[in-house]
Design an enzyme around this catalytic site. Structure first.
Site, mmCIF file in Angstrom:
data_model
loop_
_atom_site.group_PDB
_atom_site.id
_atom_site.type_symbol
_atom_site.label_atom_id
_atom_site.label_comp_id
_atom_site.label_asym_id
_atom_site.label_seq_id
_atom_site.Cartn_x
_atom_site.Cartn_y
_atom_site.Cartn_z
ATOM 1 N N HIS A 134 45.713 65.540 83.496
ATOM 2 C CA HIS A 134 44.343 66.276 83.646
ATOM 3 C C HIS A 134 43.842 66.831 82.342
ATOM 4 C CE1 HIS A 134 41.096 68.456 85.707
ATOM 5 N NE2 HIS A 134 41.894 69.303 85.489
ATOM 6 N N HIS A 135 44.885 67.574 81.662
ATOM 7 C CA HIS A 135 44.542 68.350 80.608
ATOM 8 C C HIS A 135 45.514 68.353 79.639
ATOM 9 C CE1 HIS A 135 41.917 71.669 79.067
ATOM 10 N NE2 HIS A 135 43.070 71.947 78.330
ATOM 11 N N ARG A 164 47.802 75.239 82.195
ATOM 12 C CA ARG A 164 46.731 75.712 82.131
ATOM 13 C C ARG A 164 46.516 76.134 83.893
ATOM 14 N NH1 ARG A 164 41.703 74.319 83.441
ATOM 15 N NH2 ARG A 164 42.232 71.973 83.745
#
Ligand code: ADP
Length: 591
Positions: free
Chosen positions: A526-527, A566
């Site tokens: 995702h990140h 995150r």
């Protein structure tokens, strides 16, 4: 003989002329046919379905030409559908052809637009097969991009790049944005949740007590204490202004909800529950239009140009694939992360080989590589987040807000297995520990009525429906008695305000009324939390910890803000806060 020969020749000549006449008659028949035209002149409408609802094409044709196309598609978000609309309609008209590709990043909108135009042209009597045949396409060459000279060159048109560009231009500098994809917005377009900010008027209005200190502490804890304290403090301190700035431009991020890993509700989402990213991209791009800042689409930055130890521009490639130069006094890199670059992911995290990604195709880490070539240092590059709830077939992401709003997770045994609101890394790991690494988000119609994103997932076929729990279980292939038992237990926990199984604290929906829905989910990349090492003013630092003159970076390509994990809602805050700082700093340091 000679005479006869001549006569024969003359006769042959006459015969050939007649034949030529015939064939020219044949042709002229065709021409006569064409004189009737390829189309019956007039204005026609075609209606189809896109990403977010109905798409209507109004197409005007003369007898041989598609003259104009207007698209009305309220459901398609400005930055995604809007970008696709302009490009497709321009291309169809320029090439007089329906043999056009969908615009990358806006495929559903594009397909809907092409279909609506096709239906309209059908009504105009067009030969659709001929229009779809690439051989009949008119060749159009885009103009070559000449070299450019600006004060500030921004690479990337996600939230960070757009914010930086607005700020630099408002500081009186000339600015250009390079964007390698055919549409603006990058991964920001895919941000579904909202923006974390603590201590806002919107929280107060909803009776939520929160503070910068609690947000800082939540983020540090969620990030496993790996976050850079100064960067995090800068985020927390500057987010209220950044939110106000967006809302003053019309973003309307005023609805406050909860997301995983947060003590208090602090994720600010659009008031109507729409996904946040497209809204942000839309308001920022409108602002840039007002400020007359050019965004060059399909234009890729390839290399930073250095002179005497400072970055003074970019070597780029235009839409024709031809090189040109951007001479700039400052370069802001805002190219996003590398979640869609499987080689780079594997290089830094071999254990994530083969994972799907939630990222758009352009998230390939270009800015990180370009900056490294001029000596930039990296930070926590192996910190890569996987998102717990994505479609097992495509990696399409279902917002974390769903769990914040009340969704639960069950496994293939129809049982809950986690506090759904733990941080992303923990929930992801907990899903991966279940049979086949798959779980189901369970929601109901009451939730869908309140949440546009969820309504969209259902409309787009991601969810299976059941009027009651037993029929839902049957449709999905879960044991009905166990699922009924799981749901009844959970409803009891919500009513008593205590999750006795997993200790979930925020218990909002009893989930007792049908119809119900199940969405299968698995984690995807995702990140990318690590990246370029920057200071709080967004200077890109070299291996000695010194700023590289003329080079700034903001957004997902930087490291340090999020540490080892995150928190949902912090990325939007990150890109807007640091994007603004990058624009301001770059502008202020130009001599
Ligand atoms: P952030 O959230 O940090 O703003 P996004 O992913 O939203 O990042 O946006 C980054 C943008 O940068 C994307 O639109 C991406 O296509 C663009 N981009 C990436 N590499 C390049 C490059 N080499 N040249 C131009 N644009 C790029």
């Amino acid at each position: 003989m000679k005479k006869k020969g001549w006569l024969t020749l003359i006769l042959i000549g006459i015969f050939m002329l007649v034949m030529a006449g015939c064939s020219s008659n044949g042709d002229s028949k065709k021409t006569a046919g064409e004189a009737e035209g390829k189309y019956t002149p007039g204005t026609y409408e075609g209606v189809s379905t896109g990403h977010g609802g109905e798409i209507k094409a109004t197409v005007t044709v003369s007898k041989d030409k598609i003259e104009s196309i207007e698209i009305s598609a309220e459901g398609e978000t400005g930055s995604i559908g809007g970008g696709a609309t302009d490009q497709l309609t321009e291309e169809i008209i320029a090439t007089q052809s329906l043999a056009v590709d969908v615009v990358s990043g806006a495929s559903e909108s594009s397909a809907g637009i092409i279909e609506a135009v096709t239906l309209a042209l059908e009504k105009a009597g067009a030969d659709i097969d001929a229009l779809k045949d690439p051989a009949n396409k008119l060749v159009v060459k885009n103009e070559k991009q000449e070299d450019i000279t600006v004060d500030v060159a921004v690479v990337g048109s996600g939230g960070a790049g757009l914010s930086a560009a607005v700020k630099a231009k408002e500081a009186g500098k000339s600015v250009v944005i390079l964007e390698k994809m055919p549409i603006i917005g990058g991964n920001t377009n895919r941000a579904t949740g909202g923006m974390n900010v603590a201590g806002t008027e919107y929280q107060k209005a909803q009776g939520i007590e929160d503070s910068k200190e609690v947000w800082y502490a939540d983020t540090m804890k969620g990030g496993k204490n790996l976050n850079d304290p100064e960067l995090l403090q800068t985020l927390v301190d500057n987010a209220p202004d950044a939110l106000k700035w967006l809302n003053d431009m019309g973003a309307d991020l005023t609805r406050v909800t909860l997301s995983g890993g947060q003590t208090n509700a602090r994720i600010h989402t659009p008031a109507d529950g729409s996904p946040v990213g497209p809204v942000i991209v839309d308001v920022l791009s409108k602002k840039l239009e007002e400020l007359d800042v050019k965004i060059l689409l399909n234009t890729k930055a390839e290399k930073l140009i250095e002179k005497d130890g400072a970055v003074v521009g970019i070597e780029a490639v235009d839409k024709n694939g031809e090189s040109f130069k951007v001479n700039a006094k400052a370069v802001v890199l805002a190219t996003g992360g590398f979640g869609a670059n499987s080689k780079m992911v594997e290089e830094y995290r071999p254990d994530l080989k083969g994972f799907y990604t939630t990222n758009h195709d352009g998230a390939t880490g270009d800015g990180i590589v370009m900056a490294q070539e001029v000596g930039a240092d990296l930070m926590q590059i192996d910190q890569i987040q996987i998102h717990p709830t994505t479609d097992p077939k495509t990696g399409y992401l279902f917002t974390e807000g769903l769990r914040g709003d009340g969704a639960i997770l069950v496994n293939k045994e129809a049982k809950r297995f986690t506090d759904e609101l733990l941080t992303r890394d923990v929930v992801s790991q907990n899903i991966l520990n279940q049979k086949d690494g798959i779980a189901y988000l369970i929601v109901n119609q009451e939730m869908a009525d309140e949440n546009n994103s969820l309504a969209g997932y259902i409309e787009n076929g991601y969810a299976t429906k059941g009027e009651d729990i037993a029929s839902l279980a049957k449709e999905v292939g879960l044991d009905a008695t166990t699922l009924e038992d799981t749901m009844a237990k959970y409803t009891g926990f919500v009513k008593n305000g205590k999750d006795e199984e997993f200790g979930r604290v925020h218990l909002t929906q009893t989930l007792e009324n049908g119809p119900f829905y199940a969405i299968p989910v698995t984690p995807s990349i995702h990140h990318t939390m690590g990246g370029l090492k920057v200071d709080t003013k967004t200077h890109v630092l070299n291996k000695e910890g010194q700023p590289i003159a003329g080079l700034y970076a903001a957004g997902e390509l930087t490291g340090g803000v999020h540490g080892g994990n995150r928190i949902g809602g912090n990325a939007v805050a990150d890109i807007i806060v640091f994007g603004r700082i990058a624009g301001q700093t770059a502008a202020s340091e130009i001599k």
